[in-house]
Design an enzyme around this catalytic site. Structure first.
Site, PDB file in Angstrom:
ATOM      1  N   ASP A   1     -79.649  46.193 -37.917  1.00 53.41           N
ATOM      2  CA  ASP A   1     -79.547  44.823 -38.437  1.00 53.41           C
ATOM      3  C   ASP A   1     -80.201  44.724 -39.820  1.00 53.41           C
ATOM      4  O   ASP A   1     -81.381  45.043 -39.979  1.00 53.41           O
ATOM      5  CB  ASP A   1     -80.245  43.838 -37.490  1.00 53.41           C
ATOM      6  CG  ASP A   1     -79.671  43.849 -36.072  1.00 53.41           C
ATOM      7  OD1 ASP A   1     -79.325  44.930 -35.573  1.00 53.41           O
ATOM      8  OD2 ASP A   1     -79.594  42.766 -35.465  1.00 53.41           O
TER       9      ASP A   1
ATOM     10  N   GLU B   1     -75.652  40.589 -38.923  1.00 50.25           N
ATOM     11  CA  GLU B   1     -75.873  39.239 -38.377  1.00 50.25           C
ATOM     12  C   GLU B   1     -77.107  38.544 -38.931  1.00 50.25           C
ATOM     13  O   GLU B   1     -77.256  37.342 -38.779  1.00 50.25           O
ATOM     14  CB  GLU B   1     -75.965  39.285 -36.848  1.00 50.25           C
ATOM     15  CG  GLU B   1     -77.260  39.908 -36.346  1.00 50.25           C
ATOM     16  CD  GLU B   1     -77.757  39.332 -35.023  1.00 50.25           C
ATOM     17  OE1 GLU B   1     -77.001  38.620 -34.354  1.00 50.25           O
ATOM     18  OE2 GLU B   1     -78.918  39.602 -34.693  1.00 50.25           O
TER      19      GLU B   1
ATOM     20  N   HIS C   1     -76.157  35.843 -33.739  1.00 46.58           N
ATOM     21  CA  HIS C   1     -76.386  34.936 -34.869  1.00 46.58           C
ATOM     22  C   HIS C   1     -75.166  34.792 -35.783  1.00 46.58           C
ATOM     23  O   HIS C   1     -75.279  34.232 -36.874  1.00 46.58           O
ATOM     24  CB  HIS C   1     -77.573  35.424 -35.722  1.00 46.58           C
ATOM     25  CG  HIS C   1     -78.889  35.345 -35.015  1.00 46.58           C
ATOM     26  ND1 HIS C   1     -79.315  34.222 -34.351  1.00 46.58           N
ATOM     27  CD2 HIS C   1     -79.890  36.261 -34.877  1.00 46.58           C
ATOM     28  CE1 HIS C   1     -80.508  34.443 -33.828  1.00 46.58           C
ATOM     29  NE2 HIS C   1     -80.876  35.671 -34.117  1.00 46.58           N
TER      30      HIS C   1
ATOM     31  N   HIS D   1     -74.680  44.937 -28.988  1.00 48.82           N
ATOM     32  CA  HIS D   1     -75.717  44.049 -29.496  1.00 48.82           C
ATOM     33  C   HIS D   1     -76.386  43.384 -28.299  1.00 48.82           C
ATOM     34  O   HIS D   1     -75.893  42.391 -27.762  1.00 48.82           O
ATOM     35  CB  HIS D   1     -75.057  43.015 -30.419  1.00 48.82           C
ATOM     36  CG  HIS D   1     -76.034  42.295 -31.274  1.00 48.82           C
ATOM     37  ND1 HIS D   1     -76.544  42.826 -32.431  1.00 48.82           N
ATOM     38  CD2 HIS D   1     -76.615  41.081 -31.131  1.00 48.82           C
ATOM     39  CE1 HIS D   1     -77.373  41.961 -32.979  1.00 48.82           C
ATOM     40  NE2 HIS D   1     -77.451  40.902 -32.211  1.00 48.82           N
TER      41      HIS D   1
ATOM     42  N   HIS E   1     -79.783  44.567 -32.348  1.00 52.18           N
ATOM     43  CA  HIS E   1     -80.315  43.257 -31.941  1.00 52.18           C
ATOM     44  C   HIS E   1     -81.826  43.201 -31.807  1.00 52.18           C
ATOM     45  O   HIS E   1     -82.421  42.199 -32.185  1.00 52.18           O
ATOM     46  CB  HIS E   1     -79.679  42.740 -30.645  1.00 52.18           C
ATOM     47  CG  HIS E   1     -80.286  41.465 -30.129  1.00 52.18           C
ATOM     48  ND1 HIS E   1     -80.101  40.252 -30.759  1.00 52.18           N
ATOM     49  CD2 HIS E   1     -81.092  41.213 -29.046  1.00 52.18           C
ATOM     50  CE1 HIS E   1     -80.754  39.300 -30.070  1.00 52.18           C
ATOM     51  NE2 HIS E   1     -81.363  39.862 -29.044  1.00 52.18           N
TER      52      HIS E   1
ATOM     53  N   HIS F   1     -84.092  44.935 -33.364  1.00 55.57           N
ATOM     54  CA  HIS F   1     -84.700  45.235 -34.667  1.00 55.57           C
ATOM     55  C   HIS F   1     -85.800  46.292 -34.551  1.00 55.57           C
ATOM     56  O   HIS F   1     -86.513  46.551 -35.526  1.00 55.57           O
ATOM     57  CB  HIS F   1     -85.261  43.975 -35.349  1.00 55.57           C
ATOM     58  CG  HIS F   1     -84.229  42.927 -35.614  1.00 55.57           C
ATOM     59  ND1 HIS F   1     -84.480  41.801 -36.370  1.00 55.57           N
ATOM     60  CD2 HIS F   1     -82.927  42.833 -35.241  1.00 55.57           C
ATOM     61  CE1 HIS F   1     -83.392  41.045 -36.417  1.00 55.57           C
ATOM     62  NE2 HIS F   1     -82.431  41.652 -35.742  1.00 55.57           N
TER      63      HIS F   1
HETATM   64 FE   LIG Z   1     -80.473  40.869 -35.388  1.00 57.82          FE
HETATM   65 FE   LIG Z   2     -79.071  39.560 -32.516  1.00 59.48          FE
END
Ligand SMILES: [Fe+2]
Ligand SMILES: [Fe+2]
Length: 255
Positions: A8, A39, A68, A146, A171, A173
């Site tokens: 991400d 995202e 997101h 994700h 997702h 991170h």
């Molecule tokens: Fe994210």
């Molecule tokens: Fe996410």
């Protein structure tokens, strides 16, 4: 075939880090396809046409998203073919955009998890349905899952083992150390991590997120500070069989 998948990307600092590191990595490893999760590319939440173009100009071929994706509404009208941006395949029927894209003869699929993430259709069955209907089917298939729960992510990797070339997570991170090839030839890692500032809480401003935990007040997501880490995985996939030859974690840090 060498494929680079990037975690991400968080706001402008993340986009700048992609611009800084990606061209060198493409050259160094002979990368033929670059996928990034976008995202969080707009101010840390959502994606816009401009932030998508920023990533594409830096060398990204396909942009995946996640929960997101609708946070910046302007992207909604640009998801049907104009930009190489996909949203999770198992979003409800009628959602704008598409859950997969074929680029450089590689099928890239975006799925989203249901545990601690949201109410979505079943990602396992959504993938079954795509695999049984898409024709012609590329040899190389890469899945961005994700999702939040490690168990759900490993389960999807095992479910698709031998049917796709790679399953990787996004997702959270936070990168995980479990990159390996599953018994039937699918490359797997639970989460790639992020491209974002390390003086942060998973990319967001420390004080804002702490206030939210301590006081319970809603907070505006805002991007953290300091140098960025760049997390990605490098996949080597056999063009003939679609099986993974290797999966390697890539990490760069701004100085
Ligand atoms: Fe994210
Ligand atoms: Fe996410």
């Amino acid at each position: 075939m060498k494929i680079l998948a990037i975690g991400d990307v968080i706001g402008k600092p993340g986009r700048d880090a992609v611009k800084q590191f990606l061209p060198g990595l493409i050259n160094e490893y002979g990368v033929k396809l670059v996928i990034a999760n976008g995202e969080n590319s707009a101010h840390g939440i959502g994606i816009t046409v401009n932030t998508a173009r920023d990533l594409i100009d830096a060398g990204v071929d396909v942009i995946t998203t996640g929960n997101h994706v609708w946070a910046q509404r302007d992207i909604m009208n640009h998801l049907d073919g104009e930009l190489p941006v996909i949203r999770p395949l198992n979003f409800p029927p009628g959602a704008p955009g598409c859950g997969y894209r074929i680029s450089n003869n590689v099928l890239v699929v975006n799925l989203i998890g249901r545990i601690f993430v949201g109410q979505y259709d079943c990602p396992f069955r959504a993938m079954d349905s795509l695999l049984s209907t898409l024709d012609p089917m590329p040899k190389i298939i890469v899945v961005d899952f994700h999702a939040e729960a490690t168990s759900e992510k490993v389960a999807l990797g095992r479910y698709l083992d031998g049917r796709v070339s790679a399953v990787y997570g996004t997702h959270t991170h936070i990168g995980t150390t479990d990159s390996h090839i599953l018994p039937n030839g699918t490359a797997y890692v639970t989460d790639i991590g992020m491209v974002g500032p390390m003086d942060s809480i998973i990319g967001d401003d420390v004080d804002n997120v702490l206030t939210s935990f301590l006081v319970g007040l809603p907070h505006r997501l805002s991007v953290g500070k300091g140098f960025c880490a760049f997390d990605a995985i490098l996949l080597d996939i056999d063009d003939e069989t679609g099986k993974a030859e290797s999966i390697e974690r890539i990490r760069r840090e701004e100085t």
